[in-house]
Scaffold this active site. Structure first.
Site, short mmCIF file in Angstrom:
data_model
loop_
_atom_site.label_atom_id
_atom_site.label_comp_id
_atom_site.label_asym_id
_atom_site.label_seq_id
_atom_site.Cartn_x
_atom_site.Cartn_y
_atom_site.Cartn_z
N HIS A 1 1.74 2.07 0.51
CA HIS A 1 2.50 2.74 1.55
C HIS A 1 3.96 2.13 1.87
O HIS A 1 3.95 1.44 2.86
CB HIS A 1 1.73 3.00 2.69
CG HIS A 1 0.77 3.98 2.59
ND1 HIS A 1 0.87 5.51 2.51
CD2 HIS A 1 -0.43 4.00 2.19
CE1 HIS A 1 -0.25 6.05 2.61
NE2 HIS A 1 -0.82 5.22 2.03
N GLY B 1 -2.68 10.77 -0.67
CA GLY B 1 -3.75 11.83 -0.51
C GLY B 1 -4.78 11.30 -0.42
O GLY B 1 -5.25 10.33 -0.87
N ASN C 1 -4.08 2.31 1.95
CA ASN C 1 -5.15 3.01 2.27
C ASN C 1 -5.70 3.61 0.94
O ASN C 1 -5.18 4.73 0.52
CB ASN C 1 -4.78 4.24 3.57
CG ASN C 1 -6.01 5.14 3.68
OD1 ASN C 1 -6.99 4.88 3.15
ND2 ASN C 1 -5.60 6.17 4.14
N GLY D 1 -9.30 3.99 -1.85
CA GLY D 1 -10.76 3.48 -2.25
C GLY D 1 -10.92 3.86 -3.70
O GLY D 1 -12.04 3.47 -4.31
N PHE D 2 -9.76 4.07 -4.27
CA PHE D 2 -10.16 4.19 -5.64
C PHE D 2 -8.58 3.50 -6.52
O PHE D 2 -7.92 3.29 -5.58
CB PHE D 2 -9.77 5.63 -6.23
CG PHE D 2 -10.96 6.68 -5.93
CD1 PHE D 2 -11.94 6.83 -6.68
CD2 PHE D 2 -11.04 7.16 -4.48
CE1 PHE D 2 -13.05 7.76 -6.32
CE2 PHE D 2 -12.00 7.87 -4.03
CZ PHE D 2 -13.12 8.20 -4.85
N SER E 1 -4.66 10.64 4.35
CA SER E 1 -5.33 10.14 3.23
C SER E 1 -6.62 9.88 3.85
O SER E 1 -7.56 9.26 3.24
CB SER E 1 -4.57 8.90 2.86
OG SER E 1 -3.39 9.29 2.21
N GLN F 1 -2.17 6.86 -8.75
CA GLN F 1 -3.48 7.11 -9.67
C GLN F 1 -3.17 8.42 -10.55
O GLN F 1 -3.86 8.42 -11.58
CB GLN F 1 -4.53 7.55 -8.55
CG GLN F 1 -5.02 6.38 -7.59
CD GLN F 1 -5.77 6.59 -6.29
OE1 GLN F 1 -6.29 7.70 -6.08
NE2 GLN F 1 -5.98 5.61 -5.60
N CYS G 1 0.53 5.61 -3.77
CA CYS G 1 -1.04 5.79 -3.42
C CYS G 1 -1.71 6.79 -4.40
O CYS G 1 -1.86 6.38 -5.60
CB CYS G 1 -1.07 5.93 -1.71
SG CYS G 1 -2.82 5.66 -1.21
N PHE G 2 -2.05 8.01 -3.85
CA PHE G 2 -2.59 8.68 -4.72
C PHE G 2 -1.67 9.42 -6.06
O PHE G 2 -2.33 9.48 -7.19
CB PHE G 2 -3.01 10.19 -3.84
CG PHE G 2 -4.10 10.84 -4.42
CD1 PHE G 2 -5.28 10.59 -4.64
CD2 PHE G 2 -3.66 12.43 -5.17
CE1 PHE G 2 -6.43 11.20 -5.17
CE2 PHE G 2 -4.71 13.18 -5.66
CZ PHE G 2 -6.21 12.73 -5.65
N GLU H 1 6.70 3.20 3.00
CA GLU H 1 7.10 4.00 4.27
C GLU H 1 7.11 3.15 5.40
O GLU H 1 7.73 3.43 6.34
CB GLU H 1 6.94 5.39 4.32
CG GLU H 1 5.60 5.62 5.23
CD GLU H 1 4.38 5.02 4.19
OE1 GLU H 1 3.25 4.92 4.91
OE2 GLU H 1 4.51 5.16 3.15
#
Length: 380
Positions: free
Chosen positions: A354, A236, A306, A308-309, A55, A268, A264-265, A356
């Site tokens: 995250h 990602g 982690n 930024g969006f 990422s 989104q 995460c990604f 994990e």
């Protein structure tokens, strides 16, 4: 990026932000030049997992903790096949690692993998600058790459921005592979790799799940070719607004009603699949100490982030979507950013962080159990 193998530890280096602010220090890791988006990570440990998290592709990571490298580097804590950060910024690197697990120094590992870094700068001042001005493009220069400040700034302005970047296919696996269940196999999961960390399929394998990791380019047919009990979308890099293909695949999964989990990604992607927008955060959330509330239980978790969006979804109401009702399930207690979504009429949920826990706290490990419960319910 251009680099030499490594340089003298005290050779001059300069960090140039796109708004013109300059920090001068010493080369750390490889010598040469690199460009990326300047972001800061608040973790005091776990730097090896950060460096190898896909990422962070095309990002220059600033460590807010002053002492970095104390535990060296080993072969067990890698989260992927290589270091993905574009550059690394530390204040006071360890001279000698002091862990029985260490196999080599962080400085040597960065140099071997061609990662240009800088040390000896005021990372607290740099972090405060990024908090006030926002994440921005940056360049690190050392050795023969050093030059006139104005010329270096012009180079930074030529670098691509993170907004609009489609990066997941650059870091994902190109061939499918299988992570077998540990112990008795209970379920099969198709995991779409958008930049997956190695610990994520391991956490599922610990729960009796055989994980089929598929490339970011996988189609709906590819997903269902493994006859999955559940589908997972990974973390990602890049701008989720560019991820039309994963969004299309996720909609195909939602239409079939297969249990779905995204992180995460993947959170989104679920937001976009449900019809919500996404937006770029001013400086993002990174590190292993972010407070999040699970609104379904009221519990507060310390979590690893982690991103930024973020997803632009209403916090205080249930939304109607093409796949039924949806609500925000998790929220960041620092700034009320959406940190999780769940569908109320289909077996699908996601979180923006995250679970994990590599590196990071284990407060969110229950989310893998929640995924298992969805698959158990669907099977019943």
């Amino acid at each position: 990026m251009t680099t030499s193998t490594r340089g003298a530890a005290k050779s001059p280096a300069v960090l140039v932000l796109e708004d013109g602010r300059i920090f001068r220090g010493r080369a750390y890791g490889a010598v040469g030049e690199t460009f990326g988006e300047a972001v800061f990570s608040t973790g005091m440990t776990g730097y090896q997992e950060t460096l190898t998290d896909p990422s962070y592709h095309r990002q220059v990571v600033v460590m807010t903790a002053p002492h970095v490298g104390n535990t060296g580097v080993n072969d067990e804590d890698m989260e992927s096949r290589k270091i993905w950060v574009s550059g690394y910024v530390v204040r006071d690197p360890a001279r000698v690692p002091s862990s029985w697990r260490s196999q080599r120094t962080l400085d040597d590992e960065l140099a071997t993998q061609g990662v240009v870094g800088i040390s000896g700068i005021d990372t607290r001042a740099l972090t405060r600058h990024l908090r006030e001005r926002g994440a921005m493009r940056v360049g690190i220069f050392s050795g023969e790459a050093l030059g006139d400040d104005a010329a270096l700034l012009a180079r930074v302005h030529e670098a691509p921005q993170m907004k609009g970047a489609d990066l997941s296919a650059e870091v994902a696996t190109t061939e499918p592979y299988v992570v077998p269940a540990i112990g008795e196999k209970r379920f099969t999961v198709a995991a779409v790799d958008l930049g997956i960390k190695g610990m994520t399929p391991h956490r599922m394998a610990e729960r009796g799940i055989e994980v089929h990791v598929l490339p970011a380019t996988a189609t709906v047919d590819d997903v269902y070719a493994v006859n999955p009990d559940g589908v997972f979308f990974s973390n990602g890099p890049g701008d989720p607004a560019t991820a039309d293909h994963p969004v299309s695949v996720m909609r195909g999964v939602l239409e079939r009603g297969t249990p779905l989990f995204g992180i995460c990604f993947g959170n989104q992607i679920l937001g976009r699949a449900l019809g919500f927008g996404t937006y770029k955060l001013k400086y993002g959330h990174r590190g292993i100490n972010q407070p999040v509330q699970d609104r379904t239980t009221g519990k507060v978790e310390v979590t690893a982030h982690n991103h930024g969006f973020a997803v632009d979804a209403p916090l205080e109401k249930v939304s109607e979507t093409p796949f039924g009702r949806a609500e925000v399930s998790h929220v960041c207690l620092n700034d009320n950013v959406v940190e999780g979504l769940q569908l109320l009429d289909r077996p699908a949920f996601s979180v923006q962080y995250h679970p994990e826990a590599a590196a990071g706290p284990h407060d969110a490990a229950y989310l893998f159990d929640r995924f298992v419960s969805l698959m158990e319910g669907q099977r019943a």
